[in-house]
Design a protein around this motif. Structure first.
Motif, short mmCIF file in Angstrom:
data_model
loop_
_atom_site.label_atom_id
_atom_site.label_comp_id
_atom_site.label_asym_id
_atom_site.label_seq_id
_atom_site.Cartn_x
_atom_site.Cartn_y
_atom_site.Cartn_z
N HIS A 79 22.58 2.03 5.12
CA HIS A 79 22.11 2.89 6.15
C HIS A 79 21.41 4.10 5.60
CE1 HIS A 79 22.62 5.53 9.74
NE2 HIS A 79 21.58 5.20 9.73
N ALA A 80 20.18 4.15 5.86
CA ALA A 80 19.29 5.39 5.51
C ALA A 80 18.60 6.02 6.44
CB ALA A 80 18.32 4.84 4.20
N VAL A 81 18.31 7.37 6.34
CA VAL A 81 17.64 7.97 7.28
C VAL A 81 16.04 8.07 6.67
CG1 VAL A 81 17.28 9.98 8.67
CG2 VAL A 81 19.46 8.98 8.16
N VAL A 82 15.23 7.83 7.48
CA VAL A 82 13.69 7.77 6.78
C VAL A 82 12.83 8.95 7.38
CG1 VAL A 82 11.55 6.32 6.41
CG2 VAL A 82 14.00 5.33 6.64
N ASN A 95 13.20 10.91 11.18
CA ASN A 95 14.48 10.62 10.80
C ASN A 95 14.87 9.44 11.62
OD1 ASN A 95 14.85 13.00 9.36
ND2 ASN A 95 15.42 14.32 11.22
N LYS A 96 14.09 8.35 11.41
CA LYS A 96 14.60 7.04 11.86
C LYS A 96 15.35 6.36 11.02
CE LYS A 96 9.86 6.63 14.20
NZ LYS A 96 8.53 5.73 14.24
N ASP A 97 16.13 5.57 11.39
CA ASP A 97 17.29 4.69 10.97
C ASP A 97 16.69 3.50 10.21
OD1 ASP A 97 19.38 6.36 11.23
OD2 ASP A 97 19.29 5.49 13.50
N ALA A 98 17.21 3.09 9.17
CA ALA A 98 16.77 1.79 8.30
C ALA A 98 18.27 1.26 7.78
CB ALA A 98 15.70 1.94 7.26
N ASP A 158 0.97 -1.31 0.00
CA ASP A 158 -0.11 0.08 0.02
C ASP A 158 0.86 1.48 0.02
OD1 ASP A 158 -2.64 -1.38 -0.04
OD2 ASP A 158 -2.42 -1.77 2.29
N ILE A 159 1.79 1.20 0.84
CA ILE A 159 2.80 2.47 1.01
C ILE A 159 4.12 1.83 0.57
CG2 ILE A 159 3.86 4.26 2.31
CD1 ILE A 159 1.28 4.01 3.99
N HIS A 160 4.86 2.37 -0.51
CA HIS A 160 5.98 1.87 -0.91
C HIS A 160 7.13 2.14 0.43
CE1 HIS A 160 9.78 1.21 -3.03
NE2 HIS A 160 9.18 1.04 -4.07
N PRO A 161 7.81 0.92 0.58
CA PRO A 161 8.74 0.75 1.78
C PRO A 161 10.11 1.82 1.67
CG PRO A 161 8.38 -1.38 0.98
CD PRO A 161 7.80 -0.46 -0.01
N PHE A 162 10.20 2.37 0.47
CA PHE A 162 11.44 3.21 0.60
C PHE A 162 10.77 4.68 0.54
CE2 PHE A 162 14.06 0.10 -2.45
CZ PHE A 162 14.47 -0.51 -1.23
N HIS A 163 9.54 4.84 0.87
CA HIS A 163 8.85 6.11 0.75
C HIS A 163 9.46 7.11 1.89
CE1 HIS A 163 6.03 9.31 0.55
NE2 HIS A 163 5.80 9.37 1.76
N GLY A 164 10.03 8.03 1.68
CA GLY A 164 10.81 9.09 2.85
C GLY A 164 12.16 8.62 2.97
N PHE A 165 12.82 7.79 2.18
CA PHE A 165 14.20 7.46 2.36
C PHE A 165 15.01 8.65 1.97
CE2 PHE A 165 15.41 2.77 2.89
CZ PHE A 165 14.01 2.69 3.39
#
Length: 308
Positions: free
Chosen positions: A40-43, A47-50, A15-22
């Motif tokens: 390592h990405a900030v989302v 500003n949460k880590d992934a 429903d919502i792309h997992p990479f949205h906001g990366f």
């Protein structure tokens, strides 16, 4: 009771792309030989880590797959031509360029450190070291949180992926594909056996009372894989990690042709050897000095090196 079910390969609707906001992605590590990269990405928001793992999938070597790959639909740009030899930059149809993607979100600093490239060193751990250094460290760092394992054992998640189950609470286990395996290439087979009995953290806890459990995992796991995938036991590598990546006893089943991570002598202990060692001495793993590779900057590695 024992049962076997088909693992599902259905593609879930997103429903919502997992990479949205990366944003602000950076490379933690890259394994060129395995064609994989760890990011390592900030989302946003928050500003949460992934942590994102990208791996190139194996070629589709079916007759249909090869026909599609070796067709005029694959775009070729010549790089070198010399007599009978030539090389090209090839752009195949999208089906041949797919990536396997694994995401950990929200990720903790421990996840980020796990995938970050670090220098590693060989360390030795006596059983006294385990009791006085390793166990306190694991408790302090809360390494024993394995709720996601309990979710599988309680059939709250991934029940459709179970290949085999022996539901005895003392000697039983669940066998299912590891997340590293996409269930498409049998030569990359990778399954995990998760034991039902709780409280056995690692190799260090195993004694003679666990022999029925270990023997059952070995024989029933081999049979289940042969029944399901027609892969004989001599084609399987069956082992336990020490140190493990999570502290609920589990056994790895991989195909001999698959260069699985963590199969070196400083990490993997063959299940058949573990059984034989305990048959020789019931408290073998409460007396044996164990050697493993640790990250040089890790607090446990530093503490164990100081004790030796």
């Amino acid at each position: 009771m024992e049962s076997s079910t088909e693992p599902s390969c259905k593609v879930a609707k997103i429903d919502i792309h997992p990479f949205h906001g990366f944003k602000e992605a950076r490379v933690l590590n890259e394994l060129k030989d395995k064609k994989s990269v760890f990011l390592h990405a900030v989302v946003e928001p928050g500003n949460k880590d992934a942590v994102v793992i990208l791996e190139k999938k194996p070629f589709d070597t079916s007759e249909e797959g090869l026909a599609s790959l070796l067709s005029s639909e694959t775009e070729l740009q010549q790089v070198i031509s010399n007599d009978i030899y030539s090389t090209y930059s090839a752009t195949p149809k999208p089906r041949h360029g797919m990536l396997k993607t694994t995401m950990i979100y929200p990720a903790t600093q421990k996840h980020i450190d796990k995938y970050r490239k670090q220098e590693v060193v060989v360390v030795e751990e006596t059983y006294d070291d385990y009791k006085n250094i390793t166990l306190p460290y694991l408790e302090e760092e809360n390494k024993f949180s394995v709720q996601w394992v309990f979710n599988i054992l309680d059939k709250q998640t991934e029940s459709e992926r179970i290949v085999f189950e022996d539901d005895d609470l003392e000697t039983g286990f669940i066998l299912l594909p590891d997340m590293k395996w996409d269930v498409s290439d049998l030569n990359s087979l990778y399954l995990i056996a998760l034991i039902h009995k709780r409280g056995i953290k690692s190799l260090r806890d195993l004694t003679a009372e666990h022999l029925p459990l270990l023997r059952g995992i070995l024989s029933k796991g081999q049979k289940a894989i042969f029944d399901k995938y027609n892969i004989p036991k001599e084609k399987l590598r069956i082992y336990v990690h020490y140190q493990p990546s999570y502290y609920h006893l589990h056994v790895h089943f991989t195909h001999n042709d698959f260069d699985a991570p963590g199969t070196t002598v400083t990490r993997a202990h063959l299940l058949s050897d573990i059984i034989q060692n305990i048959e020789i001495a019931a408290n073998y793993y409460q007396t044996k000095t164990l050697t493993f590779v640790g990250r040089k900057e890790d607090k446990l590695t530093i503490a164990l090196q100081k004790s030796n």
